[in-house]
Design an enzyme around this catalytic site. Structure first.
Site, PDB file in Angstrom:
ATOM      1  CG  HIS A 150      -1.728  -1.141   1.502  1.00 33.20           C
ATOM      2  ND1 HIS A 150      -2.851  -1.406   0.750  1.00 33.20           N
ATOM      3  CD2 HIS A 150      -1.662  -2.130   2.437  1.00 33.20           C
ATOM      4  CE1 HIS A 150      -3.441  -2.511   1.207  1.00 33.20           C
ATOM      5  NE2 HIS A 150      -2.734  -2.969   2.227  1.00 33.20           N
TER       6      HIS A 150
HETATM    7  C1  BDR Z   1      -3.136   0.926   5.251  1.00 35.94           C
HETATM    8  O1  BDR Z   1      -3.379   0.492   6.586  1.00 35.94           O
HETATM    9  C2  BDR Z   1      -2.220  -0.012   7.161  1.00 35.94           C
HETATM   10  O2  BDR Z   1      -2.482  -1.250   7.696  1.00 35.94           O
HETATM   11  C3  BDR Z   1      -1.153  -0.037   6.108  1.00 35.94           C
HETATM   12  O3  BDR Z   1       0.098   0.339   6.656  1.00 35.94           O
HETATM   13  C4  BDR Z   1      -1.630   0.968   5.095  1.00 35.94           C
HETATM   14  O4  BDR Z   1      -1.170   2.271   5.393  1.00 35.94           O
HETATM   15  C5  BDR Z   1      -3.845  -0.020   4.298  1.00 35.94           C
HETATM   16  O5  BDR Z   1      -5.208  -0.011   4.529  1.00 35.94           O
END
Ligand code: BDR
Ligand code: CA
Length: 313
Positions: free
Chosen positions: A243
């Site tokens: 992500h």
């Molecule tokens: C986001 O939430 C966190 O768990 C990850 O680091 C990312 O920023 C994804 O939904």
């Protein structure tokens, strides 16, 4: 390409860690002014520790790391140990950090840094809940003019939610903060789940990290191995979604991403859909565009870039 000066606001998180490593590996394009930590994936004490461990892994104990808000603006903290493990950075065995945490509060650091910078010159890169950024904007609205753009990971439209059926984690944790940021008038680039779920660490891509045969390459392979089990079980996907690295990759290669300038509003009231990013992808309202909402990337080019850059550390 013009070099950007950035502040990374983060809650590491394995994918946050990879995003930070990519930025630190790219000094020609990115000058990391400082790293500010926020409560999110794990409580603040751990995110502030993890950020320093990542800097040290990159050999950059000179980076200034600040701790910020330990809870969202108007609600209790929701964390994601079920995804990231107890430490937030489960996977590799990294040594405890030796570098200090700065005394200044992250919000004061953001305000001071922006006020000292010329107008439109600093890029903010939030990788977690938007609490620090919103608090800074609430306390010092004049800083908005000094921000070049906010490039953030958060939200979803076609992929809808990962922490609730309707909401993505970063926005869900602090919808009030997200609402302030999306209404700030600052140019915003959004990396929603729609694109980040296409940045998957498949087995060969993980092997390419490991084959770097460096502490960074091996640690990233171990992080993504740990992190992938959640998405494999939940979505049946081919590996861990990177992500947050989409944010720092966009700063280097915006040409490998595509999206639409659209209106994005944050749901702050409904119990059922709290934290939903209501994205007018199809232009069915006349609400003004406030964000570049990314929908796709060239995943092979993204992983080629990431692996090459990690190899520089
Ligand atoms: C986001 O939430 C966190 O768990 C990850 O680091 C990312 O920023 C994804 O939904
Ligand atoms: Ca994150």
């Amino acid at each position: 390409m013009e070099k950007r000066s950035i502040i990374i606001d983060t809650d590491p998180g394995q994918d946050d860690a990879v995003a930070i490593l990519l930025a630190l590996a790219s000094p020609d394009e990115i000058d990391v002014l400082g790293i500010t930590c926020v409560a999110g994936n794990v409580p603040l004490e751990l995110t502030a520790k993890n950020a320093r461990m990542v800097c040290e892994l990159a050999g950059r104990s000179d980076i200034a790391v600040y701790a910020g808000c330990d809870r969202p603006l108007g609600r209790d903290l929701v964390t994601a140990e079920h995804v990231h493990g107890k430490t937030g950075l489960d996977g590799p065995k990294l040594p405890d950090p030796g570098m200090p945490l700065q005394d200044l509060h992250a919000v004061d650091y953001i305000i001071d840094t922006l006020r000292a910078a010329s107008k439109g010159s600093v890029t903010l890169c939030p990788l977690g809940p938007l609490t620090n950024i919103a608090t800074a904007l609430l306390r010092a609205p004049d800083i908005a003019d000094h921000v070049r753009e906010i490039v953030l990971m958060g939200g979803a439209y076609f992929e809808v939610g990962n922490i609730t059926p309707a909401a993505e984690f970063n926005i869900y944790v602090d919808p009030q903060a997200a609402d302030i940021v999306f209404k700030s008038g600052i140019p915003i680039v959004v990396m929603p789940l729609d694109v980040t779920h296409k940045a998957l660490v498949t087995a060969p891509r993980n092997q390419a990290f490991r084959a770097l045969n460096t502490p960074v390459g091996v640690a990233v392979a171990q992080m993504t191995e740990f992190f992938e089990r959640f998405d494999k079980e939940k979505y049946g996907s081919a590996g861990a979604p990177l992500h947050d690295p989409c944010v720092t990759a966009w700063l280097i290669r915006p040409d490998i991403f595509s999206g639409r300038h659209i209106n994005v509003e944050i749901e702050t009231q409904s119990e059922l859909t709290l934290g939903m990013t209501v994205a007018d992808w199809w232009g069915v309202t006349d609400r003004p565009a406030n964000a570049l909402f990314i929908g796709d990337l060239d995943a092979d080019a993204f992983f080629a870039l990431l692996t090459e850059r990690l190899g520089r550390l």
